[in-house]
Scaffold this motif. Sequence first.
Motif, mmCIF file in Angstrom:
data_model
loop_
_atom_site.group_PDB
_atom_site.id
_atom_site.type_symbol
_atom_site.label_atom_id
_atom_site.label_comp_id
_atom_site.label_asym_id
_atom_site.label_seq_id
_atom_site.Cartn_x
_atom_site.Cartn_y
_atom_site.Cartn_z
ATOM 1 N N VAL A 258 0.826 -1.203 0.000
ATOM 2 C CA VAL A 258 0.000 0.000 0.000
ATOM 3 C C VAL A 258 0.863 1.257 0.000
ATOM 4 C CG1 VAL A 258 -1.644 1.344 1.385
ATOM 5 C CG2 VAL A 258 -2.010 -1.109 1.032
ATOM 6 N N ALA A 259 1.949 1.240 0.761
ATOM 7 C CA ALA A 259 2.827 2.416 0.835
ATOM 8 C C ALA A 259 3.432 2.742 -0.528
ATOM 9 C CB ALA A 259 3.924 2.191 1.863
ATOM 10 N N GLU A 260 3.801 1.709 -1.275
ATOM 11 C CA GLU A 260 4.386 1.937 -2.602
ATOM 12 C C GLU A 260 3.366 2.541 -3.555
ATOM 13 O OE1 GLU A 260 6.465 -0.566 -6.277
ATOM 14 O OE2 GLU A 260 6.034 -1.567 -4.372
ATOM 15 N N LEU A 261 2.154 2.005 -3.564
ATOM 16 C CA LEU A 261 1.118 2.554 -4.440
ATOM 17 C C LEU A 261 0.754 3.980 -4.021
ATOM 18 C CD1 LEU A 261 -1.327 -0.474 -4.881
ATOM 19 C CD2 LEU A 261 0.546 0.242 -6.376
ATOM 20 N N PHE A 262 0.661 4.194 -2.721
ATOM 21 C CA PHE A 262 0.332 5.535 -2.226
ATOM 22 C C PHE A 262 1.386 6.548 -2.655
ATOM 23 C CE2 PHE A 262 1.102 8.820 0.942
ATOM 24 C CZ PHE A 262 -0.126 9.460 0.982
ATOM 25 N N ALA A 263 2.671 6.193 -2.548
ATOM 26 C CA ALA A 263 3.746 7.127 -2.901
ATOM 27 C C ALA A 263 3.637 7.553 -4.365
ATOM 28 C CB ALA A 263 5.098 6.482 -2.624
ATOM 29 N N LYS A 264 3.291 6.609 -5.239
ATOM 30 C CA LYS A 264 3.162 6.948 -6.662
ATOM 31 C C LYS A 264 1.994 7.896 -6.891
ATOM 32 C CE LYS A 264 5.174 2.575 -8.227
ATOM 33 N NZ LYS A 264 4.907 1.267 -8.882
ATOM 34 N N ALA A 265 0.876 7.632 -6.221
ATOM 35 C CA ALA A 265 -0.283 8.514 -6.361
ATOM 36 C C ALA A 265 -0.020 9.875 -5.732
ATOM 37 C CB ALA A 265 -1.509 7.865 -5.733
ATOM 38 N N ALA A 266 0.633 9.878 -4.580
ATOM 39 C CA ALA A 266 0.904 11.128 -3.875
ATOM 40 C C ALA A 266 1.791 12.056 -4.696
ATOM 41 C CB ALA A 266 1.555 10.835 -2.525
ATOM 42 N N SER A 267 2.685 11.484 -5.503
ATOM 43 C CA SER A 267 3.569 12.317 -6.330
ATOM 44 C C SER A 267 2.790 13.089 -7.392
ATOM 45 C CB SER A 267 4.638 11.445 -6.994
ATOM 46 O OG SER A 267 4.071 10.598 -7.987
ATOM 47 N N LEU A 268 1.576 12.621 -7.721
ATOM 48 C CA LEU A 268 0.746 13.285 -8.723
ATOM 49 C C LEU A 268 -0.245 14.263 -8.104
ATOM 50 C CD1 LEU A 268 -0.043 10.145 -10.925
ATOM 51 C CD2 LEU A 268 1.563 11.989 -11.479
ATOM 52 N N ALA A 269 -0.517 14.108 -6.810
ATOM 53 C CA ALA A 269 -1.538 14.919 -6.152
ATOM 54 C C ALA A 269 -1.301 16.432 -6.257
ATOM 55 C CB ALA A 269 -1.658 14.505 -4.685
ATOM 56 N N PRO A 270 -0.040 16.937 -6.148
ATOM 57 C CA PRO A 270 0.158 18.386 -6.251
ATOM 58 C C PRO A 270 -0.335 18.971 -7.576
ATOM 59 C CG PRO A 270 2.083 17.354 -5.280
ATOM 60 C CD PRO A 270 1.205 16.242 -5.766
ATOM 61 N N LEU A 271 -0.363 18.168 -8.627
ATOM 62 C CA LEU A 271 -0.864 18.656 -9.912
ATOM 63 C C LEU A 271 -2.361 18.934 -9.859
ATOM 64 C CD1 LEU A 271 1.129 16.215 -12.214
ATOM 65 C CD2 LEU A 271 1.515 18.680 -11.983
ATOM 66 N N ARG A 272 -3.039 18.373 -8.857
ATOM 67 C CA ARG A 272 -4.451 18.666 -8.624
ATOM 68 C C ARG A 272 -4.624 19.664 -7.480
ATOM 69 N NH1 ARG A 272 -9.120 17.731 -11.070
ATOM 70 N NH2 ARG A 272 -10.066 17.241 -9.061
ATOM 71 N N GLY A 273 -3.506 20.116 -6.913
ATOM 72 C CA GLY A 273 -3.580 21.039 -5.792
ATOM 73 C C GLY A 273 -4.034 20.373 -4.515
ATOM 74 N N LEU A 274 -3.756 19.073 -4.379
ATOM 75 C CA LEU A 274 -4.225 18.307 -3.234
ATOM 76 C C LEU A 274 -3.079 17.907 -2.310
ATOM 77 C CD1 LEU A 274 -6.685 15.863 -5.060
ATOM 78 C CD2 LEU A 274 -7.253 17.997 -3.878
ATOM 79 N N GLU A 275 -3.402 17.757 -1.039
ATOM 80 C CA GLU A 275 -2.488 17.165 -0.076
ATOM 81 C C GLU A 275 -2.897 15.713 0.140
ATOM 82 O OE1 GLU A 275 -2.118 19.287 3.561
ATOM 83 O OE2 GLU A 275 -2.017 21.253 2.597
ATOM 84 N N THR A 276 -1.928 14.875 0.455
ATOM 85 C CA THR A 276 -2.209 13.463 0.704
ATOM 86 C C THR A 276 -1.554 13.041 2.011
ATOM 87 O OG1 THR A 276 -0.308 12.865 -0.681
ATOM 88 C CG2 THR A 276 -2.488 12.787 -1.715
ATOM 89 N N ARG A 277 -2.134 12.006 2.617
ATOM 90 C CA ARG A 277 -1.597 11.514 3.886
ATOM 91 C C ARG A 277 -1.805 10.007 3.964
ATOM 92 N NH1 ARG A 277 -4.466 13.826 9.149
ATOM 93 N NH2 ARG A 277 -6.194 12.729 8.134
ATOM 94 N N LEU A 278 -0.794 9.304 4.419
ATOM 95 C CA LEU A 278 -0.885 7.866 4.658
ATOM 96 C C LEU A 278 -0.829 7.621 6.158
ATOM 97 C CD1 LEU A 278 -0.904 4.905 3.676
ATOM 98 C CD2 LEU A 278 1.593 5.037 3.559
ATOM 99 N N VAL A 279 -1.814 6.899 6.667
ATOM 100 C CA VAL A 279 -1.888 6.589 8.090
ATOM 101 C C VAL A 279 -1.811 5.076 8.254
ATOM 102 C CG1 VAL A 279 -3.266 6.728 10.189
ATOM 103 C CG2 VAL A 279 -3.315 8.613 8.535
ATOM 104 N N CYS A 280 -0.780 4.605 8.961
ATOM 105 C CA CYS A 280 -0.621 3.180 9.219
ATOM 106 C C CYS A 280 0.296 2.999 10.422
ATOM 107 C CB CYS A 280 -0.051 2.454 8.000
ATOM 108 S SG CYS A 280 0.122 0.676 8.231
ATOM 109 N N ALA A 281 -0.220 2.347 11.451
ATOM 110 C CA ALA A 281 0.569 2.172 12.669
ATOM 111 C C ALA A 281 1.604 1.063 12.537
ATOM 112 C CB ALA A 281 -0.360 1.880 13.847
ATOM 113 N N ALA A 282 1.344 0.080 11.668
ATOM 114 C CA ALA A 282 2.246 -1.070 11.532
ATOM 115 C C ALA A 282 3.375 -0.764 10.556
ATOM 116 C CB ALA A 282 1.471 -2.290 11.058
ATOM 117 N N ASP A 283 4.561 -1.279 10.855
ATOM 118 C CA ASP A 283 5.689 -1.156 9.921
ATOM 119 C C ASP A 283 5.621 -2.217 8.838
ATOM 120 O OD1 ASP A 283 6.808 1.001 11.307
ATOM 121 O OD2 ASP A 283 7.872 -0.339 12.681
#
Length: 263
Positions: free
Chosen positions: A84-109
């Motif tokens: 999930v972290a890998e997929l999120f990072a790829k999507a998050a890199s595109l979010a600024p082009l939409r003017g959006l902030e992104t956040r990943l919340v996960c307590a487990a390593d």
Amino acid sequence: MDLDLSLLPQAAAQMRGALSSLYFAAARLAPAAERERDPELDAKAALVDQSYYRLLRLVNDLSAVRYLDEAPLPLRDRDIVDFVAELFAKAASLAPLRGLETRLVCAADHHICAFCPDALEQLLYQLLSNAFKFTPAGGLVTVELRLSGGRVLLSVEDTGPGIDPDRLEALFDSYHQAERPAPPPQGLGLGLALCRGIARGHGGLLTAESRQGKGSRFTFSMPDRLCGDTLSDRRFDYSGGFNHALMALSDAMPPEAFVIRSH
């Protein structure tokens, strides 16, 4: 007359071949080196790339109609946190082009559990695409992964306009289009129906919560289990070797995401 869904993957395969030919023909007309030197050419070629990615996304939705059967999916024991972290990072890199902030919340390593990687990727990107599309600039999209009561819960929450509660259940019907303001194209209306099929194929559920004016939250829940199969999958390169995240989120991305400097 009822539509024979089994024909759609065959049609998609033929469409994919035609799209690839068109894309490579366009690439020869506007080579990357020339696009880098000529911003005007790059901007025009970006519109072609954008249309190609969006059409390819629709074709892949047609290929994925098997998920509507909600049949059990082939599972693998993998680290879902890293996945999930890998997929999120790829999507998050595109979010600024939409003017959006992104956040990943996960307590487990790390956490090993059984899931179908290809299907879960499609589900997460579909939920992120919807969140990106319906959240205005300045908003926040949050992905949360947590473990609770013997289940794995993966949610995508946005700060968009929300959905009328009376329409929440209908969101998962095939070909349904949510009545929320959104830029074209609207797509086939299969996305959330496919996501629910993927959830049920994991022996799980997909639920939606929303308050108008406060945003929406979609949660995928599945049993936290192992299947004993740790063999790595051979990934089906469904985007023809191009940017998977950009293809999956193409409906939500502005043309600027497709200029050569963004690749």
